[in-house]
Write a protein that holds these residues in place. Structure first.
Motif, PDB file in Angstrom:
ATOM      1  N   UNK A  86       4.611  58.939  17.609  1.00 48.57           N
ATOM      2  CA  UNK A  86       4.329  59.195  19.023  1.00 48.57           C
ATOM      3  C   UNK A  86       4.192  57.904  19.838  1.00 48.57           C
ATOM      4  N   UNK A  87       4.793  56.842  19.330  1.00 48.68           N
ATOM      5  CA  UNK A  87       4.753  55.586  20.076  1.00 48.68           C
ATOM      6  C   UNK A  87       5.647  55.665  21.324  1.00 48.68           C
ATOM      7  N   UNK A  88       5.392  54.764  22.280  1.00 48.54           N
ATOM      8  CA  UNK A  88       6.229  54.711  23.485  1.00 48.54           C
ATOM      9  C   UNK A  88       7.660  54.337  23.073  1.00 48.54           C
ATOM     10  N   UNK A  89       8.649  54.873  23.787  1.00 47.60           N
ATOM     11  CA  UNK A  89      10.027  54.467  23.486  1.00 47.60           C
ATOM     12  C   UNK A  89      10.166  52.943  23.598  1.00 47.60           C
ATOM     13  N   UNK A  90      10.760  52.355  22.574  1.00 47.77           N
ATOM     14  CA  UNK A  90      10.949  50.904  22.608  1.00 47.77           C
ATOM     15  C   UNK A  90       9.808  50.109  22.006  1.00 47.77           C
ATOM     16  N   UNK A  91       8.767  50.788  21.554  1.00 40.08           N
ATOM     17  CA  UNK A  91       7.589  50.111  20.981  1.00 40.08           C
ATOM     18  C   UNK A  91       7.982  49.269  19.763  1.00 40.08           C
ATOM     19  N   UNK A  92       7.371  48.115  19.654  1.00 38.75           N
ATOM     20  CA  UNK A  92       7.629  47.242  18.510  1.00 38.75           C
ATOM     21  C   UNK A  92       7.246  47.870  17.182  1.00 38.75           C
ATOM     22  N   UNK A  93       6.374  48.869  17.216  1.00 39.75           N
ATOM     23  CA  UNK A  93       5.944  49.504  15.967  1.00 39.75           C
ATOM     24  C   UNK A  93       7.085  50.173  15.214  1.00 39.75           C
ATOM     25  N   UNK A  94       8.123  50.625  15.961  1.00 35.65           N
ATOM     26  CA  UNK A  94       9.262  51.263  15.278  1.00 35.65           C
ATOM     27  C   UNK A  94       9.913  50.285  14.297  1.00 35.65           C
ATOM     28  N   UNK A  95      10.065  49.051  14.744  1.00 38.83           N
ATOM     29  CA  UNK A  95      10.670  48.032  13.878  1.00 38.83           C
ATOM     30  C   UNK A  95       9.808  47.761  12.657  1.00 38.83           C
ATOM     31  N   UNK A  96       8.484  47.760  12.849  1.00 40.51           N
ATOM     32  CA  UNK A  96       7.569  47.487  11.727  1.00 40.51           C
ATOM     33  C   UNK A  96       7.622  48.638  10.715  1.00 40.51           C
ATOM     34  N   UNK A  97       7.601  49.870  11.236  1.00 50.66           N
ATOM     35  CA  UNK A  97       7.656  51.039  10.353  1.00 50.66           C
ATOM     36  C   UNK A  97       8.963  51.039   9.546  1.00 50.66           C
ATOM     37  N   UNK A  98      10.054  50.748  10.244  1.00 48.77           N
ATOM     38  CA  UNK A  98      11.342  50.743   9.552  1.00 48.77           C
ATOM     39  C   UNK A  98      11.363  49.659   8.461  1.00 48.77           C
ATOM     40  N   UNK A  99      10.871  48.480   8.804  1.00 48.21           N
ATOM     41  CA  UNK A  99      10.853  47.386   7.827  1.00 48.21           C
ATOM     42  C   UNK A  99      10.008  47.739   6.616  1.00 48.21           C
ATOM     43  N   UNK A 100       8.852  48.367   6.863  1.00 51.63           N
ATOM     44  CA  UNK A 100       7.966  48.729   5.752  1.00 51.63           C
ATOM     45  C   UNK A 100       8.627  49.768   4.859  1.00 51.63           C
ATOM     46  N   UNK A 101       9.232  50.777   5.481  1.00 50.58           N
ATOM     47  CA  UNK A 101       9.903  51.821   4.690  1.00 50.58           C
ATOM     48  C   UNK A 101      11.018  51.235   3.826  1.00 50.58           C
ATOM     49  N   UNK A 102      11.780  50.353   4.445  1.00 50.64           N
ATOM     50  CA  UNK A 102      12.884  49.758   3.678  1.00 50.64           C
ATOM     51  C   UNK A 102      12.357  48.858   2.565  1.00 50.64           C
ATOM     52  N   UNK A 103      11.277  48.164   2.843  1.00 47.00           N
ATOM     53  CA  UNK A 103      10.700  47.279   1.819  1.00 47.00           C
ATOM     54  C   UNK A 103      10.200  48.113   0.634  1.00 47.00           C
ATOM     55  N   UNK A 104       9.480  49.195   0.940  1.00 47.68           N
ATOM     56  CA  UNK A 104       8.958  50.057  -0.128  1.00 47.68           C
ATOM     57  C   UNK A 104      10.108  50.634  -0.943  1.00 47.68           C
ATOM     58  N   UNK A 105      11.179  51.032  -0.240  1.00 50.19           N
ATOM     59  CA  UNK A 105      12.340  51.594  -0.916  1.00 50.19           C
ATOM     60  C   UNK A 105      13.012  50.552  -1.805  1.00 50.19           C
ATOM     61  N   UNK A 106      13.235  49.376  -1.231  1.00 47.98           N
ATOM     62  CA  UNK A 106      13.924  48.325  -1.979  1.00 47.98           C
ATOM     63  C   UNK A 106      13.094  47.857  -3.180  1.00 47.98           C
ATOM     64  N   UNK A 107      11.788  47.873  -3.014  1.00 46.89           N
ATOM     65  CA  UNK A 107      10.904  47.460  -4.116  1.00 46.89           C
ATOM     66  C   UNK A 107      10.776  48.565  -5.170  1.00 46.89           C
ATOM     67  N   UNK A 108      11.330  49.749  -4.854  1.00 48.76           N
ATOM     68  CA  UNK A 108      11.254  50.916  -5.743  1.00 48.76           C
ATOM     69  C   UNK A 108       9.812  51.248  -6.124  1.00 48.76           C
ATOM     70  N   UNK A 109       8.933  51.183  -5.142  1.00 45.98           N
ATOM     71  CA  UNK A 109       7.532  51.501  -5.432  1.00 45.98           C
ATOM     72  C   UNK A 109       7.364  53.009  -5.510  1.00 45.98           C
TER      73      UNK A 109
END
Lengths: 285, 560
Positions: A13-36
């Motif tokens: 529910x962040x504002x459109x364009x919020x920097x948090x989207x980039x952080x969430x995406x990076x975290x998800x990809x990191x967790x995926x790539x780390x195969x946690x």
């Protein structure tokens, strides 16, 4: 494993364009790539816009209260050191109300990744200035401008005993993902401060403002993150040039390495069914 | 002259001169020779130079409190006489050092403590060793018992130190020689006893219950619990984390509890004030946590090393919003152990905070106790180790309690925001109602399940029924023993939340004269009784000067 950007039918529910989207995406990809294993991965959050992240990522979550992520995360990790522990909090949360916990967590050097969404404002309470706001920044709580100088979280981290100090930019998610991966692989307390534009309340430190200033430390061939004095000097850079990447790293024993009770197994795996206290009685005769 | 086998001994002097050690060894020697003991030390909030006392009640029967009257007073300085002469019983003897103390008390015995210490080239601090030896001679305790204690205490420091202490203690002992005394430690062959504080008993109970994690910040009078855990980290496989503040203390315990370890924090009112926000978080996220709150007089810093029962309302209502917490108010050392065990069962069974409310008087008084007979099996409630893939953390249930999984076993979230059964944030009015009602239902569940909330002592048909809670139990029981002709009943409340409405109502109905006795100015328990039962107990004895109740003053009030 696929980490969808949508969990249980809800969108962030962040504002459109919020920097948090980039952080969430990076975290998800990191967790995926780390195969946690998502069940064995706990994301502890505080209160604010960014710390709503546990709602939108498919790992175990604990949303605590404002400023208090690090002690909760420390308790979880001490009780079960097999869990992968990440924390997510804003600058007001981690560098303001939670500053005390932040410094002591770094002294302690528990094995965890501390992600700070640093947007230099309090977003969820409508844009008041934060400890990282620039001097003179105006807001509803500081109509005449901030009088104090801003806190410098990376410098603080380096002198407080953090063993991995990095800064990412929400506008460069692939780079941020790599930082989070490195932070997780680092054995010790890893700070990842993320420059996060708040499109609604921070009209100064915008994507554009950051893009004009950020550069990657890894592009600087001579940069040595093991050099503490160099790291401190670099951590002071802000107004014209802002480095992103790993500022500082050192190898140091973990707090939990020294805790006798968990040498053989996590605390939560110990049998508590019939603890014998007969020996303890002897102290009292 | 008859020989008394129930008497009080007190040592008084400057802080830093070994008052506590002397008291502990005197009491332990008496206990080992067969007596029952109850000890209460008092000290100001400083490390050196203030006035300290250690008072020990010795008896041939089990004792539950000190009394005001002192039979043997050891004054290590002039204050030792001046501040306590009013406490001396008619038959009392006063032992003092003529070198630094004057007295006109008739039955006084000069003991040249400094002179004896000097003769053995000892430090001035060792005057208490002379006093200890002399005291034990006065009450006919075999010197061999003291010898053994001194050996245990000093053997780590080497044979020379042991011998030095023994010589000085023996000189004190021999100075008294075979003087006839009116007091005697009753030597009986009884079960082996332990000298233990309320804080110790809680620690033992917690360890027995499988508490593995403690994180807290030092605060008088709860600090001994943290010390005990720290001391046994290695042999008992515990973690004791001294945190940066009380906020981190309770939070780490909640984190550890969430991960599946039985965890606790221990503090006093001021530290608990800092824990309050997190207490609500534990309730909202439904995470088990145990907090010991050992009261001292407030508000604010108050009287840091003294006693009061002024935080009952505080712990019952602490934190925003309505939620259920269990509050246990043990009254003696056995109940401290029981509370220490059960708190962890209740915390996991009801997935909510449990508070053990004690005070300086109970936490730091030492009593001779037998190995605890209380036993309870570890009950982890609705903990599930292998949850199904579609597990829901906040599933609805009639008893208000949802199955609880641990991180590592399945993906789930817990939230301090209002949430739905998946743990997802919600502001839906109907879901808010259902979740709030689910959590609230725990009160009724716990109310049915928790037994023995109220414990009755004394005459079956009393002239006067006392309603009290926590540490006031001991002095009331002792008042009963002193009462001749007056039949006293005690309704002692051990579990304050869920509140024992029915039990207390019944006792109120049958009471010929109901009296409220508690250690605060606001009659907080009296207010609760009125709130839950509609009955106001007007006849009340309240004390709030930092000192515990004395049986004598209770009896005087009850005889009015």
């Amino acid at each position: 494993m696929i980490l969808d950007t949508i969990q249980k039918g809800r969108k962030p529910d962040w504002c459109p364009g919020c920097g948090n989207f980039g952080i969430l995406m990076a975290l998800k990809q990191a967790v995926t790539e780390l195969k946690l294993n998502p069940a064995e991965t706990v994301l502890v959050s505080g209160i604010g816009c960014g710390p709503k992240m546990p709602l939108w990522i498919d790992v175990s979550g604990f949303q605590s209260i404002h400023g208090r992520t690090l002690p909760v995360a420390t308790g979880i990790k001490l009780a079960n050191h097999r869990l992968n522990v990440f924390t997510t909090a804003g600058d007001g949360d981690c560098y303001g109300i939670g500053m005390g916990h932040f410094i002591h967590a770094m002294r302690r050097n528990m094995d965890m990744v501390c992600i700070v969404h640093n947007n230099q404002v309090y977003g969820l309470t409508k844009g008041q200035t934060s400890p990282t706001s620039d001097q003179g920044a105006k807001s509803l709580s500081t109509p005449a401008g901030v009088i104090e100088v801003p806190t410098r979280p990376l410098s603080l981290a380096i002198v407080s005993g953090a063993t991995f100090v990095a800064r990412g930019f929400a506008g460069d998610a692939p780079h941020l993902k790599n930082l989070i991966i490195e932070a997780h692989k680092h054995r010790g307390f890893a700070l990842v401060d993320v420059l996060q534009p708040c499109v609604t309340f921070n009209k100064t430190n915008t994507y554009e403002w950051f893009r004009e200033r950020v550069y990657k430390l890894e592009d600087e061939k001579s940069y040595d993150p093991k050099n503490k004095m160099l790291a401190l000097k670099t951590a002071d850079k802000w107004n014209t040039k802002i480095p992103i990447g790993v500022y500082y790293r050192e190898d140091r024993e973990l707090y939990s390495d020294k805790v006798a009770a968990i040498k053989d197994m996590p605390l939560v795996e110990q049998n508590i069914d019939n603890v014998n206290i007969e020996e303890l009685y002897k102290d009292f005769y | 002259m008859s020989i008394k086998t129930d008497f009080s001994w007190k040592v008084a002097g400057e802080a830093g001169y070994g008052i506590m050690v002397t008291g502990d060894m005197f009491s332990r020697a008496c206990m080992r020779s067969g007596a029952y003991t109850f000890d209460y030390p008092e000290y100001p909030s400083l490390i050196r130079g203030g006035h300290n006392t250690y008072q020990t009640r010795i008896s041939d029967r089990e004792v539950f409190s000190q009394v005001r009257e002192v039979n043997i007073l050891i004054a290590l300085n002039q204050d030792g006489v001046d501040l306590h002469k009013d406490e001396l019983a008619e038959d009392a003897i006063l032992i003092f050092d003529p070198e630094n103390t004057k007295t006109d008390f008739a039955n006084s015995i000069p003991l040249p403590m400094a002179e004896i210490v000097a003769k053995f080239n000892g430090d001035k601090i060792m005057r208490n060793t002379v006093a200890l030896g002399a005291s034990l001679a006065f009450v006919c305790v075999d010197f061999e018992i003291l010898k053994e204690l001194i050996r245990e205490a000093f053997s780590k420091k080497g044979e020379d130190v042991v011998k030095h202490n023994l010589d000085i203690a023996k000189a004190g002992y021999d100075f008294v020689g075979k003087k006839k005394c009116a007091f005697k430690v009753p030597a009986k062959a009884v079960k082996k006893k332990m000298l233990m504080s309320g804080n110790d008993a809680i620690s033992l109970g917690a360890i027995k219950a499988g508490c593995k994690f403690m994180s807290t910040y030092p605060m008088t009078p709860a600090t001994a619990i943290m010390h005990y855990f720290a001391k046994h980290e290695e042999d008992m496989g515990l973690i004791m984390k001294h945190t940066e503040d009380e906020i981190a203390g309770i939070l780490m315990a909640i984190g550890a509890g969430h991960a599946g370890a039985r965890a606790m924090a221990a503090t006093s009112g001021g530290g608990f004030a800092l824990m309050v926000e997190a207490l609500g978080m534990a309730a909202m996220t439904e995470t088990p946590v145990v907090v010991v709150v050992a009261q001292r007089p407030g508000p604010s810093t108050g009287l840091p090393t003294w006693t009061e029962q002024g935080d009952l309302r505080f712990v019952l209502h602490a934190s925003q919003g309505d939620f259920f917490r269990v509050v246990l108010t043990p009254g003696d050392h056995e109940e401290c152990f029981e509370a220490g065990v059960q708190a962890f069962n209740y915390a996991e069974r009801y997935q909510t905070p449990v508070i053990i409310l004690t005070d300086k008087y109970l936490g730091e008084s030492f009593r001779s106790v037998e190995p605890f007979s209380f036993s309870a099996t570890v009950n982890r409630g609705k903990l599930i180790l292998s949850p199904a893939a579609d597990y829901k953390r906040y599933e609805f249930s009639d008893d208000g309690i949802s199955p609880r999984a641990l991180p590592g076993s399945v993906v789930f979230g817990v939230f301090s925001n209002e949430h739905n059964k998946d743990g997802d944030f919600t502001e839906d009015p109907e879901m808010r109602n259902r979740m709030n009602e689910k959590r609230w239902a725990k009160i009724e569940t716990a109310s049915k399940e928790i037994g023995d909330k109220v414990r009755y002592y004394g005459d079956k048909n009393p002239d006067v029924t006392v309603f009290s809670w926590g540490s006031t139990k001991g002095p009331v029981l002792e008042a009963m023993k002193l009462a001749k002709g007056l039949k006293i009943g005690l309704v002692h409340t051990f579990c304050m939340m869920p509140f024992p409405t029915e039990e207390i109502s019944e006792y109120l109905k049958s009471a010929k004269r109901a009296v409220l006795i508690e250690g605060n100015i606001g009659a907080q328990f009296g207010g609760l009784i009125r709130e839950y039962t509609g009955v106001e107990i007007k006849d009340k004895l309240l004390k709030y000067n930092g000192r515990p109740f004395y049986p004598e003053e209770i009896l005087k009030f009850l005889k009015k």
